[in-house]
Scaffold this motif. Structure first.
Motif, PDB file in Angstrom:
ATOM      1  N   GLN A 117       6.424   7.830 -16.850  1.00 64.37           N
ATOM      2  CA  GLN A 117       5.059   8.359 -16.772  1.00 64.37           C
ATOM      3  C   GLN A 117       4.057   7.217 -16.900  1.00 64.37           C
ATOM      4  O   GLN A 117       4.187   6.346 -17.757  1.00 64.37           O
ATOM      5  CB  GLN A 117       4.833   9.369 -17.891  1.00 64.37           C
ATOM      6  N   LEU A 118       3.046   7.230 -16.029  1.00 63.62           N
ATOM      7  CA  LEU A 118       2.014   6.203 -16.074  1.00 63.62           C
ATOM      8  C   LEU A 118       0.864   6.664 -16.954  1.00 63.62           C
ATOM      9  O   LEU A 118       0.474   7.830 -16.918  1.00 63.62           O
ATOM     10  CB  LEU A 118       1.480   5.913 -14.665  1.00 63.62           C
ATOM     11  N   GLU A 119       0.330   5.728 -17.728  1.00 64.88           N
ATOM     12  CA  GLU A 119      -0.867   6.028 -18.502  1.00 64.88           C
ATOM     13  C   GLU A 119      -2.029   6.238 -17.535  1.00 64.88           C
ATOM     14  O   GLU A 119      -2.055   5.677 -16.432  1.00 64.88           O
ATOM     15  CB  GLU A 119      -1.167   4.893 -19.472  1.00 64.88           C
ATOM     16  N   VAL A 120      -3.017   7.000 -17.979  1.00 62.11           N
ATOM     17  CA  VAL A 120      -4.116   7.378 -17.094  1.00 62.11           C
ATOM     18  C   VAL A 120      -4.865   6.152 -16.572  1.00 62.11           C
ATOM     19  O   VAL A 120      -5.177   6.057 -15.372  1.00 62.11           O
ATOM     20  CB  VAL A 120      -5.094   8.326 -17.822  1.00 62.11           C
ATOM     21  N   ASP A 121      -5.140   5.191 -17.468  1.00 69.26           N
ATOM     22  CA  ASP A 121      -5.902   4.019 -17.027  1.00 69.26           C
ATOM     23  C   ASP A 121      -5.093   3.163 -16.045  1.00 69.26           C
ATOM     24  O   ASP A 121      -5.641   2.605 -15.089  1.00 69.26           O
ATOM     25  CB  ASP A 121      -6.356   3.179 -18.226  1.00 69.26           C
ATOM     26  N   VAL A 122      -3.779   3.077 -16.275  1.00 68.89           N
ATOM     27  CA  VAL A 122      -2.920   2.330 -15.341  1.00 68.89           C
ATOM     28  C   VAL A 122      -2.895   3.039 -13.986  1.00 68.89           C
ATOM     29  O   VAL A 122      -3.004   2.406 -12.927  1.00 68.89           O
ATOM     30  CB  VAL A 122      -1.490   2.195 -15.900  1.00 68.89           C
ATOM     31  N   TRP A 123      -2.759   4.368 -14.025  1.00 69.95           N
ATOM     32  CA  TRP A 123      -2.744   5.140 -12.779  1.00 69.95           C
ATOM     33  C   TRP A 123      -4.037   4.946 -12.002  1.00 69.95           C
ATOM     34  O   TRP A 123      -4.032   4.764 -10.783  1.00 69.95           O
ATOM     35  CB  TRP A 123      -2.541   6.617 -13.106  1.00 69.95           C
ATOM     36  N   ASN A 124      -5.184   4.957 -12.706  1.00 73.40           N
ATOM     37  CA  ASN A 124      -6.482   4.773 -12.044  1.00 73.40           C
ATOM     38  C   ASN A 124      -6.597   3.387 -11.408  1.00 73.40           C
ATOM     39  O   ASN A 124      -7.116   3.234 -10.293  1.00 73.40           O
ATOM     40  CB  ASN A 124      -7.620   4.974 -13.042  1.00 73.40           C
ATOM     41  N   GLN A 125      -6.105   2.371 -12.114  1.00 72.67           N
ATOM     42  CA  GLN A 125      -6.162   1.011 -11.577  1.00 72.67           C
ATOM     43  C   GLN A 125      -5.316   0.884 -10.312  1.00 72.67           C
ATOM     44  O   GLN A 125      -5.740   0.276  -9.320  1.00 72.67           O
ATOM     45  CB  GLN A 125      -5.694   0.012 -12.630  1.00 72.67           C
ATOM     46  N   LEU A 126      -4.124   1.460 -10.349  1.00 69.56           N
ATOM     47  CA  LEU A 126      -3.250   1.404  -9.171  1.00 69.56           C
ATOM     48  C   LEU A 126      -3.841   2.200  -8.012  1.00 69.56           C
ATOM     49  O   LEU A 126      -3.752   1.791  -6.855  1.00 69.56           O
ATOM     50  CB  LEU A 126      -1.857   1.940  -9.528  1.00 69.56           C
ATOM     51  N   PHE A 127      -4.456   3.327  -8.324  1.00 62.51           N
ATOM     52  CA  PHE A 127      -5.080   4.151  -7.277  1.00 62.51           C
ATOM     53  C   PHE A 127      -6.228   3.399  -6.610  1.00 62.51           C
ATOM     54  O   PHE A 127      -6.355   3.396  -5.382  1.00 62.51           O
ATOM     55  CB  PHE A 127      -5.578   5.468  -7.886  1.00 62.51           C
ATOM     56  N   ASP A 128      -7.077   2.743  -7.418  1.00 59.51           N
ATOM     57  CA  ASP A 128      -8.189   1.961  -6.871  1.00 59.51           C
ATOM     58  C   ASP A 128      -7.672   0.782  -6.047  1.00 59.51           C
ATOM     59  O   ASP A 128      -8.236   0.455  -4.992  1.00 59.51           O
ATOM     60  CB  ASP A 128      -9.087   1.447  -8.003  1.00 59.51           C
ATOM     61  N   LEU A 129      -6.611   0.141  -6.537  1.00 55.80           N
ATOM     62  CA  LEU A 129      -6.020  -0.982  -5.809  1.00 55.80           C
ATOM     63  C   LEU A 129      -5.479  -0.527  -4.464  1.00 55.80           C
ATOM     64  O   LEU A 129      -5.662  -1.200  -3.443  1.00 55.80           O
ATOM     65  CB  LEU A 129      -4.896  -1.608  -6.639  1.00 55.80           C
ATOM     66  N   CYS A 130      -4.842   0.632  -4.441  1.00 57.78           N
ATOM     67  CA  CYS A 130      -4.296   1.189  -3.194  1.00 57.78           C
ATOM     68  C   CYS A 130      -5.404   1.415  -2.168  1.00 57.78           C
ATOM     69  O   CYS A 130      -5.273   1.065  -0.994  1.00 57.78           O
ATOM     70  CB  CYS A 130      -3.556   2.484  -3.485  1.00 57.78           C
ATOM     71  N   ASN A 131      -6.512   1.985  -2.621  1.00 62.97           N
ATOM     72  CA  ASN A 131      -7.629   2.239  -1.707  1.00 62.97           C
ATOM     73  C   ASN A 131      -8.281   0.941  -1.237  1.00 62.97           C
ATOM     74  O   ASN A 131      -8.769   0.851  -0.103  1.00 62.97           O
ATOM     75  CB  ASN A 131      -8.680   3.122  -2.394  1.00 62.97           C
ATOM     76  N   GLY A 132      -8.297  -0.073  -2.098  1.00 70.14           N
ATOM     77  CA  GLY A 132      -8.918  -1.342  -1.732  1.00 70.14           C
ATOM     78  C   GLY A 132      -8.106  -2.148  -0.731  1.00 70.14           C
ATOM     79  O   GLY A 132      -8.664  -2.986  -0.005  1.00 70.14           O
ATOM     80  N   GLU A 186       0.829  -1.210   0.000  1.00 69.79           N
ATOM     81  CA  GLU A 186       0.000   0.000   0.000  1.00 69.79           C
ATOM     82  C   GLU A 186       0.864   1.260   0.000  1.00 69.79           C
ATOM     83  O   GLU A 186       0.592   2.226  -0.710  1.00 69.79           O
ATOM     84  CB  GLU A 186      -0.927   0.001   1.212  1.00 69.79           C
ATOM     85  N   ILE A 187       1.918   1.262   0.806  1.00 71.84           N
ATOM     86  CA  ILE A 187       2.830   2.409   0.858  1.00 71.84           C
ATOM     87  C   ILE A 187       3.480   2.640  -0.508  1.00 71.84           C
ATOM     88  O   ILE A 187       3.627   3.777  -0.977  1.00 71.84           O
ATOM     89  CB  ILE A 187       3.907   2.199   1.937  1.00 71.84           C
ATOM     90  N   PHE A 188       3.847   1.535  -1.162  1.00 67.22           N
ATOM     91  CA  PHE A 188       4.446   1.643  -2.495  1.00 67.22           C
ATOM     92  C   PHE A 188       3.452   2.242  -3.489  1.00 67.22           C
ATOM     93  O   PHE A 188       3.800   3.142  -4.276  1.00 67.22           O
ATOM     94  CB  PHE A 188       4.909   0.267  -2.967  1.00 67.22           C
ATOM     95  N   LEU A 189       2.213   1.769  -3.459  1.00 62.97           N
ATOM     96  CA  LEU A 189       1.203   2.275  -4.390  1.00 62.97           C
ATOM     97  C   LEU A 189       0.878   3.741  -4.109  1.00 62.97           C
ATOM     98  O   LEU A 189       0.629   4.513  -5.039  1.00 62.97           O
ATOM     99  CB  LEU A 189      -0.065   1.424  -4.304  1.00 62.97           C
ATOM    100  N   GLU A 190       0.888   4.124  -2.828  1.00 62.74           N
ATOM    101  CA  GLU A 190       0.671   5.533  -2.491  1.00 62.74           C
ATOM    102  C   GLU A 190       1.774   6.402  -3.078  1.00 62.74           C
ATOM    103  O   GLU A 190       1.532   7.507  -3.574  1.00 62.74           O
ATOM    104  CB  GLU A 190       0.603   5.704  -0.973  1.00 62.74           C
TER     105      GLU A 190
END
Length: 242
Positions: free
Chosen positions: A24-39, A7-11
């Protein structure tokens, strides 16, 4: 613990990772990682609930086997402890180290390792890596009530040197050991030489000096139901303080 690290890494990647040297992360990849971090927070709570029974059973089992003050005193008044003190007193009175034996060296060494472990709950690695130089550089604190040796190399060295405080009588015993008994094993006058060595003069392999604590307690016969380690002494100290 691993999910927390993840989680710390994803944050970092999603919130603090916009650095020139990072890809640079693509927008969809960034969104997936962000959702995973919150989950991950919810995942951790589920795992905690599933494993809490095992955790508390382990805590209760440990509490049933905690060392007591009476047992600690019995360990330090056992025949092994008496032999260790006798070896140190014999060394103190000896005019020539030639009259001292390897057996007396081992008895005194193991007694001092257990004694220091009982005093401060120090981790074995600190005693494993203590050197002549560290002992000689130790300073008296609180109007000479304690002499504190700082050991720079130990398990949690990122937290700073491990302090090993010694009361005047303990400091005196260690000084006897260093000046009278330590020269019995292959002599090493280097200031960075380790204080506690095996009977053949070789240093303890990393993480093995704690076995001297276990062996001492087993031979004392005080706790035949459970192997007692340096960690058990640390838990006893914390419990007594609380």
């Amino acid at each position: 613990m691993y999910l927390t690290s993840f989680e710390i890494f994803l944050e970092y990647v999603t919130k603090k990772g916009k650095r020139p040297h990072l890809p640079q992360l693509e927008v969809d990849v960034w969104n997936q990682l962000f959702d995973l971090c919150n989950g991950l927070k919810k995942w951790r709570r589920c795992i905690t609930k599933e494993t809490s029974l095992v955790k508390w059973d382990r805590y209760l089992d440990e509490s049933d086997h905690l060392l007591t003050a009476t047992e600690v005193e019995e360990i330090l008044s056992s025949k092994l402890a008496v032999d260790g003190r006798a070896a140190l007193m014999a060394a103190d009175e000896a005019d020539d180290v030639q009259g001292l034996s390897i057996a007396q060296y081992c008895e005194a060494r193991d007694y001092l390792i257990v004694l220091l472990t009982r005093e401060v709950g120090t981790r074995p690695a600190a005693l494993e890596n203590a050197t002549f130089q560290m002992f000689n550089k130790a300073n008296w604190r609180d109007q000479k009530r304690k002499k504190v040796m700082l050991v720079s190399s130990h398990k949690r060295k990122e937290d700073g040197p491990a302090p090993i405080p010694m009361s005047p009588d303990k400091e005196y015993l260690i000084n006897i050991f260093i000046t009278k008994l330590r020269p019995i094993v292959p002599d090493d006058t280097d200031v960075k030489a380790k204080i506690f060595l095996k009977a053949d003069g070789a240093p303890f392999q990393k993480g093995t000096i704690g076995q001297r604590v276990r062996a001492f307690v087993i031979k004392s016969g005080i706790r035949p139901d459970k192997a007692i380690s340096a960690t058990d002494f640390k838990k006893w100290i914390v419990t007594e303080m609380k």
